[in-house]
Scaffold this motif. Structure first.
Motif, PDB file in Angstrom:
ATOM      1  N   GLU A  58      85.385  45.126  30.170  1.00 37.58           N
ATOM      2  CA  GLU A  58      84.384  44.307  29.506  1.00 37.58           C
ATOM      3  C   GLU A  58      85.067  43.506  28.401  1.00 37.58           C
ATOM      4  OE1 GLU A  58      80.451  47.210  29.814  1.00 37.58           O
ATOM      5  OE2 GLU A  58      81.235  46.692  27.860  1.00 37.58           O
ATOM      6  N   GLU A 111      78.654  39.172  26.651  1.00 35.05           N
ATOM      7  CA  GLU A 111      79.505  40.142  27.346  1.00 35.05           C
ATOM      8  C   GLU A 111      79.635  39.787  28.812  1.00 35.05           C
ATOM      9  OE1 GLU A 111      78.526  44.460  29.051  1.00 35.05           O
ATOM     10  OE2 GLU A 111      78.439  44.380  26.876  1.00 35.05           O
ATOM     11  N   GLU A 135      74.888  39.629  21.655  1.00 34.18           N
ATOM     12  CA  GLU A 135      76.095  40.139  22.296  1.00 34.18           C
ATOM     13  C   GLU A 135      76.363  39.303  23.544  1.00 34.18           C
ATOM     14  OE1 GLU A 135      77.522  44.482  23.748  1.00 34.18           O
ATOM     15  OE2 GLU A 135      75.720  43.686  24.725  1.00 34.18           O
ATOM     16  N   GLU A 151      83.707  41.201  25.180  1.00 36.74           N
ATOM     17  CA  GLU A 151      82.490  40.815  24.475  1.00 36.74           C
ATOM     18  C   GLU A 151      82.802  40.227  23.107  1.00 36.74           C
ATOM     19  OE1 GLU A 151      80.649  44.470  22.009  1.00 36.74           O
ATOM     20  OE2 GLU A 151      80.397  44.635  24.177  1.00 36.74           O
TER      21      GLU A 151
END
Length: 178
Positions: free
Chosen positions: A136, A5, A3, A138
């Motif tokens: 955020e 992010e 991930e 991501e």
């Protein structure tokens, strides 16, 4: 999966929503999430920069339960880390298993999340009591060679929206524990 992010503190929710829309991102849905964090019996995840949680997400009268492990951050510029998720059927039994293995519930983090999609990116606008709003961005990958380029692409999206400050590498759990 890895991930990649990056998140930023947002001062004005409405301005942030307008910036997401002006980017051309498509709104998916909003959800209330409750994350139950656990700490390991043999190490402190605050020191190792890992996380183990069960996320509860109410959807259409049911509650989706997702067990997630997040490894330590891979780089110094983002929250990039290995992430492993699996949906669980029974919260009580999963919690009992973790406790039987020596894990201890350590905290609960609740938030309201608005979810948008733009190309291969997920953009969220999160509201948390006590610490406010965060955006955020991501993207998930299987290839470590994609990390730097994807991170640069995420920063470019922030720049396109005029967001150039407020970036935060600490997790919501860390921010709430301050």
């Amino acid at each position: 999966m890895i991930e990649i992010e990056i998140k930023a503190k947002i001062d004005d929710k409405n301005d942030a929503l307008n910036k997401i829309k002006s980017l051309g991102a498509s709104y998916s849905h909003s959800e209330e999430q409750e994350d139950i964090y656990f700490n390991a019996p043999d190490k402190d995840y605050r020191e190792t920069d890992e996380a183990l949680r069960i996320r509860l997400v109410p959807i259409d009268g049911e509650v989706k339960k997702i067990l997630t492990y997040k490894g330590p951050k891979i780089d110094s510029k983002s929250k990039t880390r290995k992430e492993i998720e699996v949906e669980v059927a029974d919260l009580d039994k999963m919690t009992d298993i973790l406790i039987a293995l020596g894990f201890k519930p350590s905290a609960i983090v609740s938030k309201v999340r608005r979810i948008f999609y733009y190309d291969e990116f997920t953009i969220t606008l999160d509201k948390l009591e006590k610490i406010g709003y965060f955006m955020e961005i991501e993207c998930m990958t299987n290839d470590e060679e994609d990390i730097e380029q994807t991170r640069d692409n995420i920063m470019e999206l922030f720049k396109k929206m005029g967001i150039t400050r407020g970036f935060e590498r600490r997790s919501y759990l860390e921010l709430l524990e301050l």
